[in-house]
Design a protein around this motif. Structure first.
Motif, PDB file in Angstrom:
ATOM      1  N   ILE A 435       0.833  -1.204   0.000  1.00  0.00           N
ATOM      2  CA  ILE A 435       0.000   0.000   0.000  1.00  0.00           C
ATOM      3  C   ILE A 435       0.866   1.252   0.000  1.00  0.00           C
ATOM      4  O   ILE A 435       0.615   2.195  -0.754  1.00  0.00           O
ATOM      5  N   THR A 436       1.904   1.284   0.814  1.00  0.00           N
ATOM      6  CA  THR A 436       2.817   2.417   0.794  1.00  0.00           C
ATOM      7  C   THR A 436       3.826   2.237  -0.340  1.00  0.00           C
ATOM      8  O   THR A 436       4.106   1.119  -0.773  1.00  0.00           O
ATOM      9  N   THR A 437       4.365   3.328  -0.812  1.00  0.00           N
ATOM     10  CA  THR A 437       5.295   3.330  -1.936  1.00  0.00           C
ATOM     11  C   THR A 437       6.539   4.126  -1.540  1.00  0.00           C
ATOM     12  O   THR A 437       6.588   4.706  -0.448  1.00  0.00           O
ATOM     13  N   VAL A 443      -0.026   6.282  -2.464  1.00  0.00           N
ATOM     14  CA  VAL A 443      -0.375   4.978  -1.906  1.00  0.00           C
ATOM     15  C   VAL A 443      -1.159   4.191  -2.948  1.00  0.00           C
ATOM     16  O   VAL A 443      -1.747   4.758  -3.871  1.00  0.00           O
ATOM     17  N   ALA A 468      -5.151   2.429   2.782  1.00  0.00           N
ATOM     18  CA  ALA A 468      -4.529   3.524   2.041  1.00  0.00           C
ATOM     19  C   ALA A 468      -4.980   4.870   2.599  1.00  0.00           C
ATOM     20  O   ALA A 468      -4.166   5.792   2.776  1.00  0.00           O
ATOM     21  N   ALA A 471      -3.186   5.517   5.825  1.00  0.00           N
ATOM     22  CA  ALA A 471      -1.780   5.904   5.654  1.00  0.00           C
ATOM     23  C   ALA A 471      -1.655   7.401   5.386  1.00  0.00           C
ATOM     24  O   ALA A 471      -0.757   8.069   5.925  1.00  0.00           O
TER      25      ALA A 471
END
Length: 503
Positions: A435-437, A443, A468, A471
Motif C-alpha cells: 500500500i505504501t510506496t 499509496v 490507504a 496511511a
C-alpha cells in the motif's frame, strides 16, 4: 452483524477528527472508482479531506460496476460483469456499504451454493454448521464426492497449513508451490478437488496450476476453516449501480467529493512538492492509485518521476489473470422452478457457474415477470480459447445442465470478455506491491495489492482502500478508520503452536 466472536479488530489510528482543524484541507486525487478507490475516498472524505475521484469508465464500482444497455427490442437493461458473492466475513466491504444502507437491506441472502461436477454429483453448503473445522467435517461426511475414506487418506502433516493460516506466514510456507501440486502432495481426493477447491481457486480467475497454493490456503481460511460466518453470502437486490454505487456517490458528494467519470488519467508527476494529474494542470497533496492491474501498469509507466526505478519496474512486471468471459441471456421462457439462483460447476470447462438473475435481482425479476421469461448468466474463468468457440460451448453446457433452456428463444444476449484481474501466481507474493510506496504522498489500493490480513477479492479491495486512506490520514495527524478480519491464525491454538515450532 458479525456472529464470529473471534474476529480480529484493528482499532482506528488516533488523530484529529477533521482536516478543517489543520488550517488548510489536504487535496487528494483518487485514481480509480472501483471498490478500492471508493473506499479510500470515503475514508478520506469522512475526515474532511478534499477528494477528487478520477474514473476512466462512465460508471463507478470497477469490476463490480454496471452500465446501461438495450435489448434488440429497445428494452433498457443494466449490464455488468455479473454475479458477485458478498460473504458475511467481508467486514470491511460491508462497513463501506453500511454508510448508505445501515441494515444492509439492499442485500439479500442466498442460502445455498450447490456445486455440480462432470458426473452430475452435487455438493451443497446449505445448512452446514458454522463452527470452523466442524463445518469441514460435516461437509465431508455428507458429500457424494468427498468420502470419509478420502478424508482419512489426506496426509495430515502436509495439509496442516490449511488449518493454521496466518498472513504473511502462509506465503513463506506455500507461495512457491502451485495450488494443483499442493493438493496432489497432500493426497486430496481427485473427485472432490473439483468441488471443494478448484471452484474456489478459479474464482481468482486462474487455473489452479498457475495459482499460488498460499493464496488458495488463505482463501479456504477466509471462507471456511478460519471463519464462523459460514459460506452463506448475500447478493444485491438490484443491479450494482442502483443498489450500491449510486447511493454511495450521493453520500460522497454530500462530503464535497468531486467524482469525475469518463476521465482517464495518463500520468502522475511530482511537481513542487505536490502531484500533478495529467492530462491537466491540477495538483494534489497526495494520490491514491486504485486502478486495475493493466491501468496501474500504464499510469506508472508514463510517470517516470514517480517512486523509484526499481518500484516502477516491479509494477511493470505485474500480471493479469487470463480472460474472464461473461455471457448473459434474456430467454423467452422461465427456467425450471427448482433451479438454484447460483450453481457452481467443477470439471466442466469452460463453464464455471450459472446464475439465474431473476431469482434475486429486481430488474431481472421484473423483466421475467413481464415477459414470462428468464435472465441467465454464464461465466468462464481463466478462458484462453477463441471467444466464439467459448460462447458456443457455454450455450451447449447450459442446455445440457438445464435442458429446458435448449428450446428457449433468446430475446437478447450480451457477451463480455475482460482481462484485468490480478494473477496471484506462484512465487508472486514477494513482488506484490504494498500500500505504501517509495513516495509517502502516493499509496496503492486494490485487490492486487499486498495487505497482511486474511482477505481476498472484493474484501481485499475494500481493506486496502481503508488502509490507504489511513496511511495518508496519519501523515496529516488525522484519525483513521478501524479494520476487521477473520482471525489471522488457525482456530486450534495447539496446531498453531506446532507449526510455529517447526518454522
Amino acid at each position: 452483524m458479525s456472529r464470529d466472536r473471534r474476529i480480529d479488530t484493528h482499532p482506528a489510528p488516533g488523530g484529529l477528527p477533521d482536516a478543517g482543524l489543520l488550517g488548510e484541507r489536504p487535496r487528494v486525487a483518487v485514481i480509480g472508482g472501483g471498490i478500492a478507490g471508493l473506499t479510500a475516498a470515503t475514508g478520506l472524505a469522512e475526515r474532511g479531506v478534499e477528494v477528487t475521484v478520477f474514473e476512466r469508465e462512465s460508471y463507478l464500482g470497477g469490476r463490480a460496476g454496471g452500465w446501461a444497455e438495450r435489448l434488440p427490442d429497445g428494452t433498457a437493461v443494466t449490464m455488468s460483469r455479473g454475479f458477485h458473492a458478498f460473504f458475511r466475513q467481508y467486514y470491511n466491504l460491508r462497513a463501506l456499504l453500511a454508510r448508505t444502507d445501515p441494515g444492509l437491506d439492499r442485500l439479500t441472502a442466498l442460502h445455498d451454493y450447490p456445486l455440480i461436477d462432470a458426473h452430475g454429483r452435487v455438493d451443497t453448503f446449505a445448512d452446514l454448521p458454522k463452527t470452523p473445522l466442524v463445518n469441514a467435517l460435516a461437509f465431508a461426511l455428507r458429500s457424494p464426492t468427498f468420502t470419509l475414506g478420502g478424508l482419512l487418506r489426506i496426509k495430515g502433516p502436509r495439509a496442516l497449513p490449511l488449518a493454521t493460516v496466518s498472513v504473511p506466514r502462509i506465503y513463506r510456507q506455500l507461495d512457491d508451490v502451485d495450488a494443483s501440486s499442493f493438493l496432489t502432495d497432500i493426497n486430496f481426493p481427485p473427485a472432490a478437488r473439483h468441488l471443494a477447491f478448484e471452484v474456489f481457486s478459479r474464482s481468482f480467475f486462474a487455473d489452479p496450476r498457475e495459482l499460488s497454493a498460499a493464496e488458495l490456503a488463505t482463501m479456504f481460511h477466509l471462507y471456511f476453516l478460519g471463519s464462523a460466518e459460514g459460506l452463506v453470502f448475500d447478493v444485491p437486490t438490484e443491479p450494482f449501480p442502483q443498489a450500491l454505487w449510486d447511493p454511495l456517490a450521493d453520500y460522497l458528494a454530500a462530503r464535497r467529493v468531486d467524482i469525475r467519470t469518463n476521465t482517464p488519467v495518463d500520468a502522475v508527476t511530482p511537481h513542487a512538492g505536490r502531484f500533478r494529474v495529467e492530462p491537466g494542470e491540477e495538483s494534489f497533496d497526495a494520490v491514491v492509485l486504485a486502478c486495475e492491474i493493466p491501468g496501474l501498469r500504464k499510469v506508472v509507466a508514463a510517470s517516470q518521476k514517480l517512486g523509484t526505478a526499481a518500484w516502477r519496474e516491479n509494477i511493470a512486471g505485474l500480471r493479469a489473470a487470463p480472460p474472464l468471459v461473461v455471457r448473459r441471456l434474456w430467454l423467452d421462457r422461465p427456467v425450471d422452478a427448482t433451479r438454484a439462483p447460483f450453481l457452481g460447476t467443477g470439471g466442466l470447462p469452460p463453464l464455471d457457474n450459472i446464475s439465474v438473475l431473476d431469482r434475486y435481482e429486481g430488474e431481472a425479476r421484473r423483466w421475467a415477470r413481464r415477459t414470462n421469461g428468464s435472465v441467465v448468466e454464464l461465466h468462464a474463468y481463466a478462458s484462453t480459447e477463441d471467444t466464439e468457440r467459448v460462447t458456443k460451448q457455454l450455450d451447449r453446457q447450459l442446455h445440457e445442465i438445464y435442458p429446458e433452456t435448449a428450446v428457449a428463444r433468446t430475446i437478447g444476449e450480451i457477451t463480455l470478455v475482460r482481462q484485468d484481474c490480478p494473477l496471484f501466481s506462484v512465487g508472486g507474493f514477494a513482488r506484490r506491491p504494498t500500500i505504501t510506496t517509495p513516495d509517502p504522498g502516493v499509496v496503492l489500493a486494490g485487490d492486487g495489492v499486498r495487505v497482511d490480513l486474511p482477505v481476498a477479492l472484493m474484501e481485499r479491495a475494500a481493506t486496502t482502500g481503508w488502509t490507504a486512506a489511513n496511511a495518508l490520514l496519519g501523515r496529516w495527524g488525522l484519525a483513521g478508520h478501524p479494520l476487521r478480519s477473520v482471525p489471522n491464525r488457525g482456530r486450534l491454538p495447539w496446531l498453531d503452536r506446532l507449526v510455529r515450532a517447526e518454522q
